[in-house]
Design a protein around this motif. Structure first.
Motif, short mmCIF file in Angstrom:
data_model
loop_
_atom_site.label_atom_id
_atom_site.label_comp_id
_atom_site.label_asym_id
_atom_site.label_seq_id
_atom_site.Cartn_x
_atom_site.Cartn_y
_atom_site.Cartn_z
N ASN A 1 29.19 69.10 -83.94
CA ASN A 1 28.23 68.39 -83.88
C ASN A 1 27.49 67.87 -84.07
O ASN A 1 26.71 68.02 -85.14
CB ASN A 1 26.56 70.12 -83.11
N ALA B 1 23.41 69.00 -78.80
CA ALA B 1 25.27 69.87 -78.74
C ALA B 1 25.53 69.09 -77.84
O ALA B 1 25.85 68.70 -77.39
CB ALA B 1 24.72 71.59 -77.54
N HIS B 2 27.44 68.66 -78.61
CA HIS B 2 28.38 68.37 -78.44
C HIS B 2 28.79 66.82 -78.21
O HIS B 2 28.19 66.37 -76.70
CB HIS B 2 28.95 68.87 -76.86
N ASN C 1 24.45 63.58 -76.51
CA ASN C 1 24.67 64.46 -76.45
C ASN C 1 24.87 66.08 -75.13
O ASN C 1 24.07 65.75 -75.03
CB ASN C 1 23.58 65.50 -77.42
N TYR C 2 25.81 65.62 -75.49
CA TYR C 2 26.39 65.98 -73.86
C TYR C 2 26.00 67.53 -73.54
O TYR C 2 24.95 67.76 -72.25
CB TYR C 2 27.76 66.25 -74.32
N THR C 3 26.24 68.00 -73.90
CA THR C 3 25.26 69.29 -73.38
C THR C 3 23.78 69.60 -73.33
O THR C 3 23.11 70.46 -72.94
CB THR C 3 25.65 70.56 -74.21
N SER C 4 23.58 68.87 -74.66
CA SER C 4 22.15 69.05 -74.87
C SER C 4 21.48 68.33 -74.22
O SER C 4 19.82 68.67 -73.97
CB SER C 4 21.41 68.70 -76.24
N SER C 5 21.60 67.39 -72.92
CA SER C 5 20.96 66.27 -72.01
C SER C 5 20.64 65.25 -73.35
O SER C 5 19.45 65.38 -72.56
CB SER C 5 20.56 66.92 -70.96
N TYR D 1 21.32 64.50 -67.71
CA TYR D 1 21.71 65.03 -67.91
C TYR D 1 23.54 65.25 -67.44
O TYR D 1 24.24 63.85 -66.91
CB TYR D 1 21.96 65.28 -65.77
N LEU D 2 23.69 65.78 -68.77
CA LEU D 2 25.80 65.22 -69.46
C LEU D 2 25.96 64.26 -69.95
O LEU D 2 26.18 63.68 -69.02
CB LEU D 2 26.67 66.24 -68.63
#
Length: 387
Positions: free
Chosen positions: A260, A279-280, A295-299, A321-322
């Motif tokens: 991250n 995240a991610h 940030n993929y998971t955090s959106s 989202y994602l």
């Protein structure tokens, strides 16, 4: 008053101003302003008035001797930047002031029968180059109308494209990783493999003016072009799972997705600075001042000042989202939302949201780029869309 009458009145007013005739009382001494003399400074006042940089203190006064506060100066400078970007862009020259509102207005190019999952396209300013991971190809799509022009073969697990030095490069997400080269001036055929000993599973890549850098799982590879192939490769380990890579004019930055983080590198691949993100994080873009990281998971999207590494903002938006990849067209930043089937847009200058566009619930937009006129992004339906 009818529209024709208003148009005729406007013509008479402008003509009168140019001739210094009967409209003097309507327009004032300098355009609409009665307190500005018709001297050498008047054209400068009118220019910033016409561009919307200043509107005057009232409809007919400019207050030419008044002091300017720091807040007013900020407003003037902001409007100046906006006007320069808006009028100086390639989009303005082509009368493209609109933004598509839904998937029905998108231009679609079908690339082939195989999946292009994870594909990160690149523009050379005229055409868009699209790696296809599933078919081991790189396709050339004409930027003006989206026509599929040519397809190069032999790019095993092609994932990301780069246009540099008059050539096109693509990473091979293999183990070990590979770097492929295409000469756009030559007829389509098989790609040339210039290096096959990169770090495992190459993803993003960038160019620093002399060398090509690839982001790999666990490492970064630095490829030095030479007169003959294979080219010299230096691989630096000590990372987790690298994804996106970019060059800001001074340093290379890489995204370490599993940790991250965004990492600033020196010329040898050593870490100079580490910035913790959401995240991610995935595939970022540099707008000339700031780095935008989805940030993929955090959106969310992190905006990082390249000169200092400071996080300026963590952005959220309706429909995000994602988020997967970001692109910059000289004025706006676009982020693809893989999970939502949508696109998010921001004004790069002040980070304000422009809008959100749905492109279909199951479209799954992936990589993105811009040619300065429109955005291009890949879909899991083996298609390239233009926005």
């Amino acid at each position: 008053m009818s529209s024709r009458a208003r148009s005729l009145l406007a013509v008479f007013i402008i003509a009168g101003a140019l001739l210094g005739g009967f409209t003097q009382g309507v327009l004032g001494t300098c355009g609409p302003f009665t307190d500005v003399a018709a001297d050498v400074f008047c054209p400068f006042v009118l220019e910033i008035f016409y561009l919307g940089i200043t509107t005057g203190t009232t409809a007919t006064t400019y207050n030419p001797t008044g002091n300017v506060t720091r807040l007013q100066m900020a407003a003037f400078l902001s409007r100046s930047v906006d006007a320069a970007l808006r009028r100086g862009s390639r989009r303005a020259a082509l009368d493209r002031f609109w933004t598509p509102k839904n998937e029905k207005t998108l231009g679609i190019t079908t690339l082939g029968p195989e999946g292009i999952f994870g594909s990160l396209p690149a523009s050379d300013g005229a055409d868009v180059w699209v790696p296809a991971f599933g078919s081991n190809t790189v396709s050339r799509v004409r930027g003006s109308d989206g026509k599929l022009l040519e397809t190069w073969t032999g790019a095993t697990s092609a994932q990301a494209a780069l246009c540099a030095g008059g050539k096109v490069f693509a990473t091979g997400g293999t183990m070990p990783g590979a770097l492929y080269r295409i000469d756009p001036a030559q007829p389509a055929g098989a790609v040339t493999t210039v290096a096959s000993n990169l770090g495992n599973f190459c993803a993003g890549l960038t160019f620093d003016g002399a060398r090509i850098w690839t982001a790999n799982v666990g490492s970064v590879s630095i490829v030095t072009p030479g007169a003959s192939i294979p080219w010299t490769v230096t691989t630096v380990s000590g990372f987790a799972s690298l994804l996106g890579a970019l060059f800001d004019g001074s340093n290379v930055w890489v995204i370490d997705g599993d940790n991250n983080t965004l990492r600033k590198l020196d010329a040898a691949g050593g870490v100079l600075q580490t910035i913790t993100l959401g995240a991610h994080p995935q595939f970022p873009v540099f707008d000339g001042a700031n780095i935008w990281v989805p940030n993929y998971t955090s959106s969310t999207v992190s905006v990082v000042r390249a000169s200092t590494g400071a996080i300026l903002a963590t952005l959220t938006a309706d429909g995000m989202y994602l988020p997967y990849a970001a692109a910059f067209d000289g004025e706006r930043v676009l982020v693809t939302n893989y999970g939502e089937g949508s696109l998010s847009l921001w004004k790069a200058a002040d980070l304000t949201p422009i809008g959100f566009t749905s492109i279909g619930a199951f479209s799954s937009p992936i990589g993105a780029c811009s040619d300065g006129i429109q955005f291009w992004f890949t879909l899991q339906t083996n298609q390239l869309a233009r926005f």
